[in-house]
Every structure is written in structure tokens, then in C-alpha cells.
Design an enzyme around this catalytic site. Structure first.
Site, PDB file in Angstrom:
ATOM      1  N   ASP A 487      -9.020  25.010  15.982  1.00  0.00           N
ATOM      2  CA  ASP A 487      -8.645  25.515  14.965  1.00  0.00           C
ATOM      3  C   ASP A 487      -7.454  26.510  14.689  1.00  0.00           C
ATOM      4  O   ASP A 487      -7.791  27.117  15.862  1.00  0.00           O
ATOM      5  CB  ASP A 487     -10.012  26.303  14.316  1.00  0.00           C
ATOM      6  CG  ASP A 487     -10.774  25.975  14.086  1.00  0.00           C
ATOM      7  OD1 ASP A 487     -10.787  24.922  13.073  1.00  0.00           O
ATOM      8  OD2 ASP A 487     -11.781  26.626  13.487  1.00  0.00           O
ATOM      9  N   ASP A 812     -17.876  22.619   9.734  1.00  0.00           N
ATOM     10  CA  ASP A 812     -17.493  21.658  11.078  1.00  0.00           C
ATOM     11  C   ASP A 812     -18.568  21.677  11.431  1.00  0.00           C
ATOM     12  O   ASP A 812     -18.663  20.854  12.983  1.00  0.00           O
ATOM     13  CB  ASP A 812     -17.298  23.466  12.167  1.00  0.00           C
ATOM     14  CG  ASP A 812     -15.557  23.739  11.521  1.00  0.00           C
ATOM     15  OD1 ASP A 812     -14.899  22.633  10.803  1.00  0.00           O
ATOM     16  OD2 ASP A 812     -15.282  25.089  11.508  1.00  0.00           O
TER      17      ASP A 812
END
Length: 1189
Positions: A487, A812
Site C-alpha cells: 500500500d 484488503d
């Protein structure tokens, strides 16, 4: 609603039997039947429990009937919807007494004795015990004196009584050493379990939850929550207790862990206010009144039915020992017996809430990760070595027995006398013990131990490096990682957002303007839009240290915007006091699909105003007006929008800023708008401002990424941000360098490229993209999952890629689960992400991932070092025992000595070599890849080289040692003769060579300096010195049990000299280039592609260990071969008889049906054939060649 019905029945069935067992443990207070209201609260545990079993309208009705409304229930629980409970210790204690604590008691750990019992299940140890007991029994048998001469020389030499009575010592010593091995194994398992529990409890303590007490929002550990608490639920939470919704904004819950329904359930105060523990908040926010905790909550009830977490954690501990199989079977039986309960629990699937369940879940869905790569390779290697050892030991025993029988009864022509039987049997037992010893030394039972020690040690140390490892094998997989998908926000950047640029009133300010420069009307709108349209949990607190940065609490982007208000010298708190959270008319919370958030309020004149904020490209498409310099709205056409994107948004994004647009819209009061039709409402907005938010790159990240690239790991950035922002940050981090061949894509473009005309994802298309892809911007969670899956499944490169992924959001989860290693953020991460991950980064920092790679590679190297050492010892010991036994009828290394060698090799060496600390040098080589052999050519060279040296020395000592040292020969000594100096020297030299070779084993890549960094590992030094000290004691004072005679100084010096020779010889071996030795082969490869299916067949039978699987595979192949031969014979004979082809086909099917029973085939030709094939290829473990069903 059948599922809720079963939930209800289930909970009822639990009501009767739950509290009895738990009352003593401080679990459910109050009386079992709930008759006591529990400390003067106006409601009992039982009533609350019945309430929580209802859903939707039924629940609302019940609340209305019994308590008037939620406020009424709140008053009975002596709490308030705005201020929560008082939080003073006495009140909390009263609540614990009445309603229990928020804690589900875990299963008791295995006791030390249980672990000892499991360690005793080891087959080789059982064989040894049996042999030792027989040997003990026979040694007490004294034959009458006169016949003993006839039975052959039992013991030559004038032997006093004391010596003759010492026959029992060998048996006793073997038993003693078995006890040692068992205790060491059990202790290791015990400490491993203890460590694991420590880790688990630490993860449990990490989980905190926001509650309101005395009107203040505080974060408390989940275990401290009480009934009556006012808890704040938000996106990404895992609910720790049951409760009733008091206020909600667009709240959606994933209840699949309880109901099995995967659709998200909408919760609202007036339709369905019931929130259950163990469910996940997927969207929105709200406040709930806690009504049930611990064993009384829905999750707790399920656990009570399962026996409070009994089913926990077996699978995790099954690292290398198969012993757990038995225990596991019993538990399955137990589960089956509870048939009634199990039936009701069908719809529950495995509950996923809470940490305890998480372990439960790991067990129910074992195939989450395939067996870790390293363990697959090790099991295979161990099986191969074990087979070889078995063959060697069997041959040893057979040769010894044959030699003895022929020598005694044929050559010397003796007859077998009944009274001599025990003496002969004693000889046979001795041979058997020698055989078993060969086997014990050959089987490397230290391997699983080395893996476990190495992993456990690494996990402990990784805690200090901010890696909290949840699954042991993740640590080792990390060493093989070839790709990291990270990320951006919070991992690569500091996650401290500040607004640095502003476009407002037709002017682009590169620094924050003075309040006077902005139109007052626009400024008011801006302040309200930010203060109201953000979670009220986001706020900016004064710094902890004077002169420090202000503390940002809650969503960091919102904190950045609130900071802008403060910089414009206004206060957001006053706005929020005027319009508290209860007065917000409707909230559309932020989620990854909308990429925006909107809030509706009712203005004093009855009209509605909607404030909206979100990603600028998306928001500007919904804007039809924009405020000019005078604060007046003017029309904003697509042409103006393109202009703005070029002039404002792209320049901001190219400087690495996140751009956010803030807008508003006024709506008429009648007819009241259709609030659920979001597309109609969030449109025709008026743009107030576009802000550029900076999130600086963490200072240590560029260096960490350089290390990764040097180590052969590709770092890719997957972010929800604008592509220009993403590219700018990627360049700052060093993910993309000018002159490289790379591509940066947006989610939409990525999807367009990987899907075919029908919209299906094609692997070939992904293969064209991923090798060059470095940045994926504006990506959705599904894109992330698709990318990870695409890289893992890719066959475009010869090595299967090992992918690590970082994630923090609820969405996620799938990508974290799919990845080989999932990293969740410890600070910013939601509970859902932590649940799905393998490692939690406690400091959210990318450079901690690099540490994890280092530790992972270190684990792999530690295992290789240990293997190199262990196999050298194995090869030498087995060959010495085998040839010694065949030539001199007695193994030069006695059973007890072998067990001591085994102890040094296995337990101590695994401790010493598995605890080597990692060095930066590990990051200078490429990853090993999944199919690389465990034993590289260099290691093979070392193993064989050192093996040759040791064998030459030992055989020299064995056959001409007595002449060199001028002592009595120890060869051909009769039974029970005293230990000889000759054999003691051999044993001593052998052990010293191993000790010095242990130092050689510290390096496996052919380095010259084997002492490099040896003092950094105190464990290694102390083990080597300790072993040496014990060796001295054994040789000098071990006496009869260890078959040792004391040696003098000169003999000791010679032994030491030969040992040190190992180090010199190591240098010689290092000089020989590996490429010059074409004869070497690697060993311990990963699974061949064809073997994968075999693995999957056995998934459902976890207990089958590798060896059995091999046998099974052998049988299948054997049948196939047999079947083919028969069919070919059939076809040939049919054509010979010139019969039609159909006949052959028909016969072929009949042959297949007969195959189930090869033995009962009628036609004679078949019988001959089946016996012939049976003789040529007996199925392993079934030499008679019968067919195995």
C-alpha cells in the site's frame, strides 16, 4: 430466516448447561437460572440473552414490550446513550459480577506429561525401548556354569564377578538415553507451545475498542468491556460483544461468520438494531449499547457448545511431529458424538470472530496455505533418508545374524543346546540393538526440531523488529519472497496528512492563505463542510510534548482537513457542538466503491443541505456549479472541468499530493428527496474547493526499497490514489527509477487489459503486464486480489513467484489471504485485515518488511547449515556402524554412544546452528525460489568431502589403531567384555571431529572464514564448549554404561589433533571449485509438478504422513502398470485370434472390473501374468504381491 431460528434454538440449548462450569471461573456471574437480577440492575442475564436471540422486527417488538425503547433498557442497565457508564472501579466490578467478563476461557494447554507421552510415540524410540528391555531381561539370566563352554566363548579373559554382573548396564543405559531424548523433545514442544500462547495473548491484548465512559471516548482493551458500555462501532471493526444499536450511519455488517449468509446486512435503529459479536463492520459507523459479553455473547454461546475453545490449536502445533494425530482423531470423534449440537451448528460455518475462533478457523479450514515450502522439502528429504536408513539397518542385522549362525553352527560345528538358547538370544538381541542404532542415527529426527527451534527463535526476535508473526511458516516463506505489493498510505508514507495547497474562489494558493484572502461566505461553507462531513471520531488533540506536532486521532485524511480549518484560524469543535452527531439527517459513509463521503443536515428553515467530499476527479464529475471569488455559484461545464484538471489537479498530483474536492448542494424540503437513491442526490453539486494534501514519504523507505531490489525482490505499489500522485511518490521511494522499463496503470486500464471480450480475466493477458507493472493506481480491492493471484499463478517465469502483500483496510482481506505472506498494519489496520494476515507490522513501517525478509532467509540458511552438519554425521555413522558390524561383528560405535552422538547432532546442533543471528549479507543474494534444492551443490561437496575425511580416519583407527597407539585390539571382543581403549579412541575421535565440523557448518556458501561472527551467537559457543566438557566426562568416567575406557593425555591430544584437522580440511574443500565436480547431485528438491495432485488427495486426511502417501502413490502406479500390461496382452492376443476390435474393448472393460481383485482372475494366462508382475514389482510394504484393496 431459518438460520436465525437455528441460532435461537442453539442458544436455548446452551442456556441450560452453560453457567454451571463457568461460575467458579468468574465467567457468568449471577445465578445459573438468571433469577438474581445481578447487583440491582433492572434486567437479568437471561432476559438479555433471550433478547439477543431475536432479529429485526421481533427484536424491536420485544424491546418495546419490555423496556419501552432502547433508552429504557439503557436506564435499566444504569447507563446513558450520551455519556455511557460511569467507569468507576466499583461499578465495573458490579457489572462483572452480574453479567460476566468479556473473555472466553481458552483450552488448557497440554501438560508436560502429555507431551512426554507424545514424544514416546516415536517409532524408532519404541523399537529401542523394546530392544533394551529384552536385553535387560536376558542379562539377568545366568546359565549353569558347566555348559557355558559348550555355547561358545561368552566372555574370554579372567573376569571377576563384578564384570559379569554388569551385563544389565547396556540395556539400562539405552533406556536412560531414550529418556533423555524424550525429555528434550517434550521440553522443546512445551516451550514452543508456551511461546505460542504468549504470542496469542499478546495479539488478544492488542485489540482495543472505543467506548464512551463519563461522556469521554476512550480506547479500552476488549476484555475490559462491560454490559452497559456505549461502544462506538466503525468501518473495519470486529465486534467484540453483542449489543443494540443506538445511533447509526449507513451501517452494514458482514454476519457470514455466524449465519453463513455472505450478503452484508443493513443495520438501523428502527429496522434491525441487533449487533452480534464476531461479525465484521463493512461500512458505516454508529454507537451500540453492549448487552452481552464473553460466554453470554453469541460467539461465546457457540464456544460453550464447542467446549469453550476445546478445538483450538491442534493444527498449529503439528509442525514436525505427527504424534498429534491421535489427539486430533479423538477430538473429531468428540465432535461427531455431539451430533445434536453439531447439526444445529451447520449454518454457522466456522465462526471467525475473536482470536480464539481464529485459531479454531485455522483448524477447520486447513488448506488456507499449502504446507510450507520448506516443510514439504524437509519431509520428503527425511522420508528418503529414513528409507535408506531402514534398508541399511535391516542389512546390518541380517549380515550379523547370518555370520554368527554360520560361524557358530557350521564352521565350529556346534549343536544348538536348549540351555544355551538364552545366550544365543542375547547375541541376537545385541545384533538387533546394533541394527536399531544404525536406524536411529540414520533417521534425522532432529530436522523438525531444527525447523521449530529456528522458527520459534526467529519469531521471538522478530517481535523486537516490529513483526508480530501469527503463523510460524510465514516467517520462512518470507525468505523466498520475490515480489512485494505494498500500500502507499501509511506504509511507504508517514500517514500524517497536511493540507499544503488550496484552490478556492478561482485562485490557486501554493501555501495556505490568510483567512482574509478568502470570501467569508465561502470560508463558512468550507468550515462547515469539513467539520460536519467527517467522522466525529476524527479530531486533532494538543501535542504530548510541548513544541511537538499536534496529535491526529481517527481518519488521517480527515485530520488533515480539520488541520486546514485550524490553520484558517477557525474552530471545528464549535460547529460540531451546534450540530451533534445525533442531528445528522443522513450519512453516506466512505467506502472503496464510492470513494467519497456525504452528510445531509436539516437547516433551520426546513431545507436540507448535503456536504460531500472525495477524490477530486470523481467529485468534479458530479459538480455542476463552482463558487467564484465573490462566493457566488456559477455554472461549471465539462470544458471548465477539463481545464481545472489540467491547471490545478495534475500539477498538485505531480508533486505527490492527494487531491480532494469539497462540495455542497441544497435540497428542497418537499417533496422530501428519496434518500436511498444516492445517484439522484449526490449530483449537481457546487464545488467549494479543491485541496492538495501532502503525506510525506517515510525517511527510511527509499533505503529499504533499495535493499529489496538488491535482494532480487520487486516492489510494486498498489494504491487507491490518483495515478500522478502515485507515480510521484513511487519515484520518491525509488520504486520506479528514470531509465527503467516499467509501466504504471490505473485500475480501469488494468482491468481493460487483462479481460477478454466476455469480460473474463485471462492469465496470458496478466502475464503480459505484471512483470513490468510497478504502480497500480485508483485500484479497487478486487484489482489488488486479481494482481496477487495473477502473479502467483503465473507460469511466465520459471520460478513460481512468492508474493507478500501489505494491507490495512477491511477490503484488503481477500488479497492478504491469497498472498503467500500477508502483512497487516498494526496501527492503521482494521481488525478484519489483522484476521486475514500472517504477520502484523506493529509500526506500520515498510522497512520492517525488509527485516522480515532477512529473518526468513536466515531461517532457510539455518536449516541448511543444520542439514549439512547432520547429514555428514549420518553418512559417516551409518557407514561406520554398517561396515564395522559386517567386518568385525560388532559396531565400533555402541548403542549408547550412538544415542549420545544423536543427541549432539540433533538437539544441540539444531539449537546451536538454528540460532545464528541474521546479517545484512543475506540481502545481497537473490531469493532461493520454491523449487530450489535444500542441499545445494556446494553443500553436497562439503558433506561428501568431510564424510571422506572422517571415514578415512575412523577406518584407519579401527583396523590399525591398536598398532599406532600400542594398545590391545578391541575387535572381535566377546559379549560383556569390558570396554577397550581402542574403541574409546574411535568414539572420542568421532565426536571431536563432529564438534569441529559444527564450526565448519556455520557457512554454507563456500565462505573461507568459518569463525566470522561466531561470538555474536553466545548459544553456539556455549553449546560447543558444553558438549566438549560432557564428552570429557563420558570418556574419563563413563565406564561400562558408555563402553568407554579412560584415555591418557597423549591419546586425548591425538584425538584433538585429528578433530582440528577438520577445520584445515574444510579449507581444502573450499578450494575445490564446485563446477569441477560433475558427479555431484542436489538433493531435497521441492515437489515435482506431478506430485501436487498426490498432495491434494491427502488434504482431507491430514493425519496421513508423508511416508504413507509415498506408499499409496506406489500402489497406484503399480496397478496402473499392471493394468497396462494386461490390456496390451489382451489386445495382442485378440488380434492374433483376428477377432474384431470390439471384442478387445469389451474384454478391456472386464479386465478393469477384475482389477479390483487381481488374485481371482479365472483365465490361466492372467494368473501367470499377475504373479509374474507381482514378483517383478511388489508393491512397497507388500512383498507377497497380493493386490491391495
Amino acid at each position: 430466516m431459518s438460520t436465525t431460528a437455528t441460532m435461537g434454538e442453539m442458544a436455548n440449548s446452551a442456556v441450560e448447561f452453560y453457567p454451571k462450569g463457568t461460575r467458579g471461573r468468574g465467567g457468568g456471574g449471577g445465578r445459573a437460572d438468571g433469577s438474581l437480577a445481578g447487583g440491582d440492575f433492572g434486567v437479568t442475564v437471561k432476559e438479555l440473552r433471550e433478547l439477543m436471540e431475536l432479529r429485526g422486527a421481533d427484536a424491536l417488538q420485544k424491546i418495546q414490550d419490555c423496556y419501552g425503547d432502547t433508552d429504557g433498557l439503557c436506564q435499566r442497565l444504569q447507563s446513558s446513550t450520551t455519556n455511557g457508564v460511569s467507569g468507576d472501579p466499583a461499578d465495573l466490578e458490579r457489572r462483572y459480577q452480574a453479567f460476566g467478563r468479556n473473555f472466553i476461557p481458552p483450552k488448557k494447554p497440554k501438560t508436560f506429561l502429555e507431551l512426554v507421552w507424545e514424544a514416546l510415540q516415536d517409532v524408532t524410540l519404541i523399537i529401542l525401548e523394546a530392544a533394551a528391555i529384552i536385553s535387560l531381561g536376558l542379562s539377568f539370566y545366568q546359565p549353569p556354569g558347566k555348559e557355558s563352554e559348550l555355547c561358545g566363548e561368552v566372555s574370554s579373559g579372567a573376569e571377576d564377578e563384578g564384570e559379569a554382573d554388569a551385563g544389565w548396564i547396556e540395556g539400562a543405559a539405552i533406556l536412560l538415553s531414550v529418556v533423555c531424548v524424550v525429555l528434550v523433545t517434550a521440553f522443546n514442544d512445551w516451550s514452543k507451545e508456551k511461546q505460542f500462547r504468549g504470542l496469542q495473548s499478546r495479539i488478544e491484548q492488542e485489540q482495543r475498542f472505543a467506548v464512551v465512559r463519563k461522556g469521554n471516548v476512550i480506547q479500552i482493551p476488549v476484555a475490559d468491556m462491560v454490559v452497559g458500555d456505549m461502544a462506538q462501532v466503525k468501518y473495519g471493526d470486529l465486534l467484540p460483544a453483542d449489543g443494540i444499536l443506538v445511533q447509526a450511519n449507513d451501517l452494514k455488517i458482514d454476519e457470514s461468520s455466524l449465519t453463513g449468509e455472505s450478503d452484508h446486512v443493513r443495520k438501523s435503529v428502527d429496522k434491525d438494531p441487533m449487533l452480534l459479536s464476531g461479525t465484521h463492520v463493512m461500512e458505516g459507523s454508529g454507537r451500540m449499547l453492549v448487552t452481552a459479553v464473553g460466554v453470554n455473547s453469541q460467539t461465546g454461546i457457540i464456544f460453550t457448545l464447542l467446549g469453550a475453545g476445546d478445538v483450538e490449536e491442534e493444527g498449529k502445533e503439528k509442525k514436525g511431529k505427527q504424534a498429534d494425530g491421535a489427539v486430533e482423531n479423538n477430538q473429531n470423534k468428540a465432535k461427531k458424538q455431539d451430533g445434536g449440537v453439531a447439526m444445529e451448528m451447520q449454518p454457522l460455518k466456522s465462526a471467525e470472530g475473536g482470536e480464539v475462533e481464529d485459531r479454531e478457523k485455522k483448524k477447520t479450514s486447513v488448506p488456507k496455505k499449502e504446507k510450507s515450502v520448506l516443510q514439504g522439502k524437509l519431509t520428503k528429504l527425511a522420508v528418503q533418508i529414513g528409507k535408506a536408513g531402514l534398508v541399511m539397518s535391516a542389512i546390518t542385522v541380517i549380515i550379523l545374524v547370518l555370520y554368527f549362525v554360520i560361524n557358530t553352527f557350521v564352521v565350529k560345528g556346534r549343536t544348538w543346546l536348549p540351555e544355551c538358547t538364552p545366550i544365543y538370544v542375547q547375541y541376537f538381541v545385541k545384533f538387533f540393538i546394533i541394527g536399531v542404532t544404525v536406524l536411529v542415527v540414520a533417521v534425522p529426527e532432529g530436522l523438525p526440531l531444527a525447523v521449530t527451534i529456528s522458527l520459534a527463535y526467529s519469531v521471538k526476535k522478530m517481535m523486537k523488529d516490529n513483526n508480530l508473526v501469527r503463523h510460524l511458516d510465514a516467517c520462512e516463506t518470507m525468505g523466498n519472497a520475490t515480489a512485494i505489493c505494498s500500500d502507499k498510505t501509511g506504509t511507504l508514507t508517514t500517514n500524517r496528512m497536511t493540507v499544503v495547497q488550496l484552490y478556492v474562489g478561482d485562485a490557486h494558493y501554493r501555501v495556505i492563505p490568510d483567512p482574509g484572502q478568502v470570501n467569508p461566505h465561502t470560508l463558512d461553507l468550507l468550515v462547515n463542510a469539513i467539520a460536519i462531513n467527517s467522522a466525529y471520531t476524527s479530531k486533532i488533540l494538543p501535542p504530548d510534548v510541548e513544541g511537538g506536532l499536534a496529535k491526529q486521532v481517527g481518519n488521517k485524511t480527515e485530520c488533515g482537513l480539520l488541520g486546514l480549518i485550524l490553520n484558517l484560524q477557525r474552530d471545528y469543535a464549535t460547529v460540531r457542538e451546534q450540530i451533534p452527531e445525533e442531528k445528522l439527517y443522513k450519512v453516506y459513509t466512505f467506502n472503496s466503491v464510492r470513494k467519497s463521503m456525504s452528510t445531509v443536515i436539516k437547516l433551520p428553515d426546513g431545507t436540507f443541505r448535503l456536504y460531500s467530499k472525495g477524490a477530486s476527479e470523481i467529485m468534479l464529475k458530479k459538480c455542476s456549479y463552482i463558487l467564484d471569488a465573490n462566493g457566488e455559484a456559477r455554472s461549471f461545464r465539462p470544458r471548465d472541468r477539463d481545464e481545472m484538471v489540467k491547471q490545478v489537479i495534475e500539477p498538485m498530483a505531480c508533486e505527490g499530493l492527494r487531491t480532494i474536492c469539497i462540495a455542497y448542494r441544497d435540497l428542497p424540503p418537499n417533496p422530501e428527496p428519496e434518500w436511498d437513491n444516492e445517484a439522484e442526490i449526490v449530483t449537481e453539486l457546487t464545488c467549494i474547493t479543491v485541496v492538495g494534501i501532502e503525506d510525506p514519504v517515510r525517511p527510511e523507505v527509499p533505503e529499504a526499497i533499495r535493499k529489496c531490489q538488491r535482494a532480487g525482490i520487486t516492489v510494486r505499489m498498489v494504491t487507491g490514489d490518483n495515478i500522478n500522485t502515485a507515480r510521484a511518490i513511487a519515484a520518491k521511494c525509488g520504486i520506479i527509477n528514470p531509465g527503467d522499463d516499467f509501466i504504471c496503470l490505473e485500475g480501469k486500464e488494468f482491468n481493460r487489459r487483462i479481460r477478454n471480450e466476455k469480460g473474463e480475466i485471462e492469465q496470458e493477458r496478466i502475464d503480459k503486464i505484471w512483470p513490468k507493472l510497478r504502480v497500480l493506481a485508483r485500484s479497487s480491492p478486487t484489482d489488488k486480489h486479481t494482481l496477487v493471484k495473477g502473479i502467483i499463478d503465473s507460469l511466465a517465469v520459471e520460478q513460481r513467484q512468492v508474493v507478500a502483500v501489505t494491507g490495512d483496510g477491511t477490503n484488503d482481506g481477500p488479497a492478504l489471504k491469497k498472498a503467500d505472506v500477508g502483512f497487516a498494519m498494526g496501527i492503521a489496520g482494521t481488525d478484519v485485515a489483522k484476521e486475514a494476515s500472517d504477520i502484523i507490522l506493529t509500526d506500520d513501517n515498510f522497512s520492517s518488511i525488509v527485516k522480515a525478509v532477512m529473518w526468513g532467509r536466515n531461517v532457510y540458511d539455518s536449516i541448511s547449515k543444520f542439514l549439512q552438519f547432520q547429514l555428514t554425521v549420518n553418512v559417516v555413522a551409518v557407514i561406520v556402524a554398517f561396515t564395522g558390524a559386517c567386518i568385525t561383528q560388532d559396531s565400533p560405535l555402541k548403542a549408547v554412544q550412538m544415542l549420545w552422538v544423536n543427541l549432539i547432532m540433533d538437539t544441540f546442533a539444531s539449537l546451536a546452528l538454528a540460532t545464528e543471528p541474521p546479517t545484512e549479507a543475506l540481502l545481497l543474494r537473490k531469493p532461493y525460489g520454491r523449487n530450489n534444492p535444500l542441499i545445494s551443490l556446494t553443500m553436497m561437496k562439503n558433506i561428501l568431502g568431510h564424510g571422506v575425511y572422517q571415514l578415512v580416519i575412523i577406518f584407519t583407527l579401527l583396523f590399525i589403531g591398536e598398532r599406532i597407539f600400542n594398545i590391545d585390539s578391541g575387535r572381535n571382543a566377546p559379549l560383556h567384555s569390558p570396554p577397550s581403549e581402542h574403541y574409546t579412541i574411535i568414539f572420542n575421535t568421532f565426536v571431536l571431529m563432529q564438534l569441529f565440523n559444527e564450526i565448519n557448518a556455520r557457512k554454507i556458501h563456500g565462505e573461507r572464514n568459518v569463525f566470522d561472527g561466531i561470538f555474536a551467537n553466545p548459544i553456539f559457543c556455549s553449546i560447543v564448549l558444553g558438549t566438549f566438557a560432557v564428552q570429557i566426562v563420558i570418556v574419563q568416567w563413563g565406564g561400562k554404561p558408555f563402553s568407554c575406557a579412560p584415555l591418557n593425555v597423549e591419546q586425548w591430544l591425538w584425538c584433538l589433533f585429528v578433530g582440528v584437522g577438520e577445520l584445515l580440511w574444510g579449507q581444502v574443500i573450499a578450494t575445490v571449485p564446485t563446477e569441477r565436480l560433475p558427479c555431484l547431485k542436489e538433493a531435497g528438491l521441492g515437489l515435482e509438478p506431478g506430485e501436487e495432485e498426490g498432495e491434494e488427495l491427502a488434504e482431507d486426511e491430514e493425519e496421513i504422513d508423508c511416508a504413507e502417501r509415498e506408499l499409496r502413490r506406489g500402489q497406484i502406479l503399480w496397478f496402473r502398470g499392471l493394468n497396462r500390461i494386461q490390456t496390451q496382452m489382451e489386445v495382442v492376443s485378440t488380434f492374433k485370434r483376428s477377432g474384431s476390435f470390439q471384442g478387445a474393448v469389451r474384454r478391456r472393460s472386464s479386465v478393469l472390473s477384475q482389477l479390483h481383485d487381481v488374485n481371482t482372475i479365472s483365465t490361466p494366462s492372467h494368473v501367470a501374468l499377475s504373479t509374474a508382475t507381482a514378483n517383478t514389482s511388489p508393491a512397497p510394504g507388500n512383498a507377497s504381491g497380493e493386490s491391495l484393496p
